[in-house]
Write an enzyme that holds these catalytic residues in place. Structure first.
Site, PDB file in Angstrom:
ATOM      1  N   GLU A 166      41.097  -7.639 -36.606  1.00 49.71           N
ATOM      2  CA  GLU A 166      41.324  -8.532 -37.681  1.00 49.71           C
ATOM      3  C   GLU A 166      41.582  -7.373 -39.181  1.00 49.71           C
ATOM      4  O   GLU A 166      42.027  -7.688 -39.962  1.00 49.71           O
ATOM      5  CB  GLU A 166      39.988  -9.176 -38.256  1.00 49.71           C
ATOM      6  CG  GLU A 166      38.749  -8.589 -38.430  1.00 49.71           C
ATOM      7  CD  GLU A 166      37.611  -9.329 -38.861  1.00 49.71           C
ATOM      8  OE1 GLU A 166      36.445  -9.029 -38.686  1.00 49.71           O
ATOM      9  OE2 GLU A 166      37.631 -10.222 -39.706  1.00 49.71           O
TER      10      GLU A 166
ATOM     11  N   LYS B 265      36.747  -6.948 -34.526  1.00 47.99           N
ATOM     12  CA  LYS B 265      36.708  -6.236 -35.801  1.00 47.99           C
ATOM     13  C   LYS B 265      38.152  -5.500 -35.781  1.00 47.99           C
ATOM     14  O   LYS B 265      39.021  -5.315 -36.852  1.00 47.99           O
ATOM     15  CB  LYS B 265      35.637  -5.245 -35.692  1.00 47.99           C
ATOM     16  CG  LYS B 265      34.620  -4.882 -36.941  1.00 47.99           C
ATOM     17  CD  LYS B 265      34.107  -5.672 -37.800  1.00 47.99           C
ATOM     18  CE  LYS B 265      34.521  -7.069 -37.477  1.00 47.99           C
ATOM     19  NZ  LYS B 265      33.136  -7.957 -37.935  1.00 47.99           N
TER      20      LYS B 265
HETATM   21  O1  M6R Z   1      29.582 -17.174 -42.150  1.00 43.54           O
HETATM   22  P1  M6R Z   1      29.481 -17.216 -40.699  1.00 43.54           P
HETATM   23  O2  M6R Z   1      28.689 -16.322 -40.150  1.00 43.54           O
HETATM   24  O3  M6R Z   1      29.282 -18.541 -40.234  1.00 43.54           O
HETATM   25  O4  M6R Z   1      31.056 -16.686 -40.528  1.00 43.54           O
HETATM   26  C1  M6R Z   1      31.483 -16.856 -39.214  1.00 43.54           C
HETATM   27  C2  M6R Z   1      32.877 -16.009 -39.076  1.00 43.54           C
HETATM   28  O5  M6R Z   1      33.969 -16.819 -39.854  1.00 43.54           O
HETATM   29  C3  M6R Z   1      32.844 -14.687 -39.419  1.00 43.54           C
HETATM   30  O6  M6R Z   1      31.610 -14.039 -38.640  1.00 43.54           O
HETATM   31  C4  M6R Z   1      34.052 -13.949 -39.013  1.00 43.54           C
HETATM   32  O7  M6R Z   1      34.341 -14.124 -37.913  1.00 43.54           O
HETATM   33  C5  M6R Z   1      33.787 -12.359 -39.764  1.00 43.54           C
HETATM   34  N1  M6R Z   1      34.339 -12.654 -41.107  1.00 43.54           N
HETATM   35  C6  M6R Z   1      34.723 -11.531 -38.828  1.00 43.54           C
HETATM   36  O8  M6R Z   1      34.184 -10.092 -39.162  1.00 43.54           O
END
Ligand code: M6R
Length: 613
Positions: free
Chosen positions: A494, A491
């Protein structure tokens, strides 16, 4: 999440409702609909997909739509697929009532069985249609529509915001709420009810907030609030909304991310709704019924990406500890290509907020081709993951708009803990009393978090300013706190673009500690759990090398940590502490990113749904 807008006044209702539905679109939805009474008959127009599909249908309608009262809804599917039949509003069998609903009626199966035995027919898979017909049934003996509404609501369990329109009172709306938002908008010779003030802000800023245990009756010139118990009328103050329409879309929050962090108590309630049988000391997960490998799996393999992977890692220790089932966790993009040795006896759990992550979807195929049963934990109803796994359990967190995932993780952790307790009963690893105790603590969590969130936010602000000045940060933790450290670092980087990495605190001395100097910041997660003494020693090793430390610890235990600052973890019974640490980490990143002037809701280079590998 679903949205409600209803209108009664002197203007044509349909355009006002369509405009309101447009303002609710940001919440995410998969179908929409409108109902009103025309020449004594209900007209109900619904369409799956985007709002334009509904608008096309509405204006292709040959009848003039001069009704001055009506109901509108955007549905984000929970019970039943996104389809025209399941879209709201619904009409009762006797065609005398129509209703829109946000939330879940937990005891709808029992009510449905009873109504079916009385000859009622159901044309959708929704709990809403069941409650609506219960109102119609109550009306047979109730003196008026208000009493019928009251009787039915008293029989309904769950969370809901409801607006009812009755055929014999075509300009009157009845509404109520329980653990779901609902607001009445008070205009000049026109009134509104909505789940979100955004929907009617263009018409009025005067509002009444009904409380739980209250019913409201709205006509063009009146808004009367009644006690649910005895229908005594109560005086309610009108309040004024000062937000502009744009910020109100975020519910008054500056960013969707902050709104979503603050929604976590509600998300917890929704993830647990209908799934806790406190008296019976049982977790209710009908999604697991009928398949042996789901009832009592021999091994579990969790596969996911990003934040969802961190949820899997957090939950795996509970699945082993409580469920007594060996459990491993893998990153989907690695798993799909490494030709894993899979046994058909393994249960493969795929976790994804969006249900559209390409690597996770590819992992489903690999698992299925090896003959494994697949279980999806997913937030978006009808998504590819939900369709492609053998079974799916919805996390029910509502749409997550901010690219940085927050509340979805909270709901994923909740479901993993529920699964662990479900299997603890099957494998008899925990006694009935132990399961009951955990369920009880689990149920209390949302209230506790709700109380603590404002103070957490204040504390996170100062802490964030210090963290934002660092060029490099280690997030450290052990056990379940290591999974949270991974999430904290993810977090932080990003959102703020500051270099942050997570390590299992015990790994530091195997290499990374070489980086420690007075410039390299460590954020140590050290709750008072069984790993506290070990984590404490690891933190001491960093302090001994002049590494600056910010500690996330409970008030008492943290006193002895040699840290510059401490963020206090509110008291939560183990192993649920993670639910309190998580918002602290999210708020820390949020506050750091806003302090640094970053684009919080849409960080550079990132997409909400990663549909390419
Ligand atoms: O939709 P999903 O849970 O499969 O997405 C997986 C990752 O792309 C997502 O958790 C990403 O790491 C987050 N946006 C981070 O905050």
């Amino acid at each position: 999440m679903c949205g409600i807008i209803a209108y009664t006044g002197y203007q044509a209702a349909t355009p006002i409702i369509v405009e309101g539905l447009r303002r609710l679109e940001y919440r995410g939805y998969d179908s929409s609909g409108i109902a009103f009474v025309q020449q004594g008959q209900f007209r109900c127009i619904k369409a799956p997909g985007k709002l334009n599909a509904l608008v096309d249908k509405l204006y292709a309608n040959p009848n003039p739509m001069l009704a001055t009262c009506g109901l509108g809804h955007t549905r984000w599917a929970t019970h039943g697929a996104p389809s025209e039949a399941n879209a709201h509003p619904h009409i009762s069998n006797d065609r005398k009532f129509s209703m829109v609903h946000n939330g879940i009626i937990e005891n709808y199966r029992e009510i449905k069985a009873e109504l079916t035995s009385k000859g009622y027919k159901f044309f959708s898979d929704t709990d809403t249609e069941v409650l609506l017909n219960l109102i119609a049934e109550c009306r047979k003996t109730a003196p008026d529509n208000l009493s019928a509404f009251q009787r039915a609501i008293k029989l309904a369990h769950g969370t809901f915001a409801l607006v009812l329109l009755c055929g014999d009172e075509p300009d009157t709306l009845y509404a109520t709420r329980k653990s779901a938002p609902l607001i009445a908008g008070i205009g000049e010779h026109e009134n509104f009810v909505s789940s979100d003030v955004t929907a009617f802000l263009a018409y009025t800023r005067k509002v009444i907030f009904p409380d739980e245990g209250e019913l409201i009756r709205i006509t063009p010139n009146t808004c009367t609030v009644f006690k649910l118990d005895n229908l005594a009328a109560i005086q309610k103050e009108t309040q004024r909304i000062e937000w502009d329409a744009q910020s109100a879309q975020k519910g008054g929050f500056k960013h969707f991310m902050l709104k979503e962090i603050c929604e976590q108590p509600a998300v917890l309630r929704s993830a647990l709704a209908g799934r806790l049988d406190l008296a019976g000391g049982r977790v209710v997960l009908p999604e697991l019924e009928g398949l042996k490998s789901l009832k009592k799996p021999e091994r579990i393999r969790i596969i996911a990406c990003g934040t969802s992977y961190n949820a899997g890692l957090w939950g795996s220790s509970l699945l082993e500890q409580w469920g007594n089932i060996p459990c491993t966790v893998e990153i989907a993009s690695e798993f799909r290509y490494r030709k894993p040795l899979l046994s058909a006896k393994e249960l493969v759990i795929l976790i994804s907020q969006s249900g559209e992550t390409a690597d996770t979807l590819a992992a489903v195929k690999v698992a299925k081709s090896a003959g494994c049963v697949t279980l999806g934990l997913c937030n978006v109803v009808g998504s590819s993951l939900a369709r492609e796994t053998d079974r799916v359990i919805y996390t029910q967190a509502g749409p997550e708009i901010s690219v940085a995932s927050t509340k979805a993780l909270c709901s994923q952790m909740a479901l993993l803990a529920l699964l662990a307790l479900y299997w603890a009963r099957q494998t008899k690893t925990l006694s009935g009393e132990e399961i009951q105790k955990h369920l009880f603590h689990f149920e209390q969590l949302a209230d506790l978090l709700e109380k603590e969130l404002p103070e957490m936010r204040e504390e996170a602000k100062d802490f964030a300013v210090r963290a934002a000045s660092a060029r490099n940060i280690f997030f450290l933790g052990r056990g379940r706190s290591f999974a949270l450290a991974l999430e904290g670092a993810l977090k932080f980087k990003e959102l703020s673009y500051v270099h942050a990495e997570a390590y299992a605190a015990g790994e530091m001395k195997h290499g990374p500690i070489a980086l420690i100097d007075p410039e390299f910041l460590t954020i140590a997660i050290a709750p008072a759990d069984e790993m506290f003494a070990k984590t404490f020693s690891n933190i001491e090793e960093i302090a001994a090398r002049s590494g600056p430390i910010l500690a996330i610890a409970d008030k008492q235990g943290g006193k002895n940590i040699r840290s510059e600052q401490q963020l206090n973890i509110p008291r939560v019974p183990e192993p649920f502490t993670g639910f309190a640490i998580l918002p602290l980490l999210q708020l820390l990143s949020y506050e750091a990113a806003t302090y640094l002037g970053k684009d919080v809701d849409q960080p550079r280079n990132l997409a909400k749904s990663v549909t390419v590998e």
